[in-house]
Design a protein around this motif. Structure first.
Motif, PDB file in Angstrom:
ATOM      1  N   ASP A  86     -13.506 -48.344  35.959  1.00 34.29           N
ATOM      2  CA  ASP A  86     -14.185 -48.999  37.164  1.00 34.29           C
ATOM      3  C   ASP A  86     -14.929 -50.149  36.883  1.00 34.29           C
ATOM      4  O   ASP A  86     -15.506 -50.858  37.729  1.00 34.29           O
ATOM      5  CB  ASP A  86     -15.052 -47.905  37.831  1.00 34.29           C
ATOM      6  CG  ASP A  86     -14.462 -46.927  38.736  1.00 34.29           C
ATOM      7  OD1 ASP A  86     -13.229 -47.107  38.939  1.00 34.29           O
ATOM      8  OD2 ASP A  86     -14.665 -45.762  38.411  1.00 34.29           O
ATOM      9  N   ARG A  93     -19.122 -47.457  41.771  1.00 33.72           N
ATOM     10  CA  ARG A  93     -17.562 -47.325  42.310  1.00 33.72           C
ATOM     11  C   ARG A  93     -17.368 -45.847  42.478  1.00 33.72           C
ATOM     12  O   ARG A  93     -16.747 -45.424  43.335  1.00 33.72           O
ATOM     13  CB  ARG A  93     -16.721 -48.072  41.603  1.00 33.72           C
ATOM     14  CG  ARG A  93     -16.728 -49.780  41.564  1.00 33.72           C
ATOM     15  CD  ARG A  93     -15.874 -50.362  40.685  1.00 33.72           C
ATOM     16  NE  ARG A  93     -15.983 -51.576  40.757  1.00 33.72           N
ATOM     17  CZ  ARG A  93     -15.491 -52.669  41.493  1.00 33.72           C
ATOM     18  NH1 ARG A  93     -14.763 -52.309  42.477  1.00 33.72           N
ATOM     19  NH2 ARG A  93     -15.937 -54.007  41.287  1.00 33.72           N
ATOM     20  N   HIS A  97     -16.767 -43.506  45.699  1.00 34.51           N
ATOM     21  CA  HIS A  97     -15.652 -42.520  45.914  1.00 34.51           C
ATOM     22  C   HIS A  97     -16.009 -41.065  46.182  1.00 34.51           C
ATOM     23  O   HIS A  97     -15.369 -40.450  47.053  1.00 34.51           O
ATOM     24  CB  HIS A  97     -14.747 -42.686  44.675  1.00 34.51           C
ATOM     25  CG  HIS A  97     -13.735 -41.941  44.608  1.00 34.51           C
ATOM     26  ND1 HIS A  97     -12.557 -41.872  45.148  1.00 34.51           N
ATOM     27  CD2 HIS A  97     -13.511 -40.442  44.047  1.00 34.51           C
ATOM     28  CE1 HIS A  97     -11.924 -40.752  45.107  1.00 34.51           C
ATOM     29  NE2 HIS A  97     -12.408 -40.157  44.227  1.00 34.51           N
ATOM     30  N   ILE A 122     -19.062 -54.706  47.312  1.00 32.82           N
ATOM     31  CA  ILE A 122     -18.047 -53.552  47.239  1.00 32.82           C
ATOM     32  C   ILE A 122     -18.368 -52.237  48.139  1.00 32.82           C
ATOM     33  O   ILE A 122     -17.751 -51.257  47.958  1.00 32.82           O
ATOM     34  CB  ILE A 122     -17.811 -53.415  45.625  1.00 32.82           C
ATOM     35  CG1 ILE A 122     -19.092 -52.702  45.186  1.00 32.82           C
ATOM     36  CG2 ILE A 122     -17.439 -54.473  45.043  1.00 32.82           C
ATOM     37  CD1 ILE A 122     -18.682 -51.918  43.706  1.00 32.82           C
TER      38      ILE A 122
END
Length: 417
Positions: A86, A93, A97, A122
């Motif tokens: 990642d 990240r 998820h 992100i």
């Protein structure tokens, strides 16, 4: 890495974030490995008295266990190690998820502005700088993050709804096309209603074309199941039927080829499709009928009560038997007639509110005859039939309903027998 213990200070009510109404308590999960436990306080309050309850996790593994449905927001330290694949923001990240439905805040140092901006890009709702952190800032940031996540989720659902509407329109054009009847004296009408008011069409489909020799070919079918996959398969079968019909195939040869198409295109061997095809002679007085596990059409001849066409010689649904055969039966239509083709959604509804008895073909036949006696025909007949079936069922039907009506009217100088 020490984070200052949130300090309480008075802030005006105007500074409170959306969603920070009295009684609007929230739960924050803090994921950071501070050995001194600076987030050990159980809760903080804003100026309205609403609480932000705090849970702490020392790593992402512990956070996954604590990430229950009552958590509204997660604050993750970007300095935590994440999965190697990642990259620099591995911890964030990984958390995004794990928690796609939760608001997420990123915790950074004062010199990490570029990293903080990338975290928001992100997927984090906002970032906090540990050196500036205090109780009012924390509570305000959590409430803004939660409301921003709700707004983002609502916007995403709206976008998905628009995409579904666009897909529905594309499927509708594929399943329910404009008939190609140029040069024919037959009249065409159709109706479609999704079961349970679904946004997407199901697997019902139909088509009508006139070939160069003057023969009018009509079909109606139903792929088992509901949803975009079944609808897409219905579109493929309809297009294949039209192409094969224009290529000169008819009866058993056409249905055998359609079965091969279905076998190659279906997702599983449990998927099958029923089909009814009719080819009407150029003079309009005779037709060939093939049934593949599908209900028989209804015909209303001039001056007579409507009745079902013969259905004893039908074959199985497409996709059930690998070497099945579908005999083509010749039927006499007469001079003036209306031919009603339909999917089983029209006959599988209840016979009346409060009963489990199905309407069935006999009940449909009686209903259509009443409506014909009332002088209904064409579009008005289909609208009344679909509407009455829904009323008898006591609400939306479980299955989709597709109905197609072909009619031949009397002409000057032509006998009507």
């Amino acid at each position: 890495m020490s984070v200052p213990v949130p300090r309480q200070r008075n802030v005006p009510v105007a500074e409170t974030a959306p969603g920070g109404a009295p009684g609007g308590d929230l739960t924050l999960l803090v994921v950071e490995d501070d050995p001194t436990g600076t987030f050990g306080v159980p809760e903080v309050r804003d100026a309205t008295g609403a609480r932000v309850r705090i849970r702490t996790a020392r790593n992402l593994t512990e956070a996954e266990r604590l990430l229950t449905d009552d958590v509204h927001c997660v604050l993750v330290d970007l300095a935590l190690p994440g999965r190697p694949q990642d990259g620099e923001l591995g911890a964030l990240r990984h958390l995004l998820h794990l928690a796609p439905r939760h608001a997420v805040l990123a915790l950074t140092g004062s010199g990490d502005s570029a990293l903080a901006a990338e975290a928001v890009r992100i997927g984090a709702q906002d970032h906090l700088v540990r050196e500036e952190l205090d109780a009012p800032l924390l509570t305000r940031a959590v409430r803004y993050a939660v409301e921003r996540k709700r707004a983002d989720t609502a916007q995403m659902k709206l976008a998905e709804s628009r995409l579904r509407a666009q897909e529905n329109a594309r499927l509708e054009r594929g399943l329910l096309p404009t008939p190609l009847l140029e040069g024919s004296d037959l009249r065409f009408a159709s109706r479609y209603r999704p079961g349970r008011s679904r946004a997407l069409l199901g697997g019902d489909f139909y088509d009508t074309v006139r070939t160069p020799d003057g023969t009018v070919h009509a079909m109606i079918g139903d792929v088992c199941g509901h949803g975009p996959d079944e609808a897409a398969l219905g579109v493929e079968l309809r297009i294949a039927w039209r192409a094969l019909t224009f290529a000169g195939l008819c009866g058993d040869e056409l249905l055998s080829t359609l079965q091969r198409v279905l076998e190659h295109e279906r997702e599983s061997e449990e998927i099958f499709a029923t089909l009814c095809t009719v080819d009407i002679a150029p003079d309009g007085r005779r037709a060939g009928l093939c049934l593949a596990g599908h209900p028989a059409p209804l015909i209303a001849r001039h001056g007579r009560a409507a009745q079902l066409l013969p259905y004893e010689d039908g074959g199985p649904a497409l996709g059930l038997l690998p070497r099945a055969r579908w005999p083509r039966r010749q039927v006499e239509l007469g001079g003036v007639w209306s031919l009603l083709m339909y999917t089983d959604g029209l006959i599988e509804g209840r016979k009346g509110p409060g009963t489990r008895q199905r309407l069935g073909q006999e009940g449909m036949l009686a209903m259509i005859n009443r409506q014909l006696t009332d002088g209904l025909e064409g579009e008005a007949l289909l609208e009344a039939a679909v509407g009455e079936v829904r009323e008898l069922n006591g609400g939306d039907l479980t299955d989709d309903v597709a109905v197609l009506l072909l009619s031949r009217a009397a002409q000057r100088g032509r006998r009507t027998g």
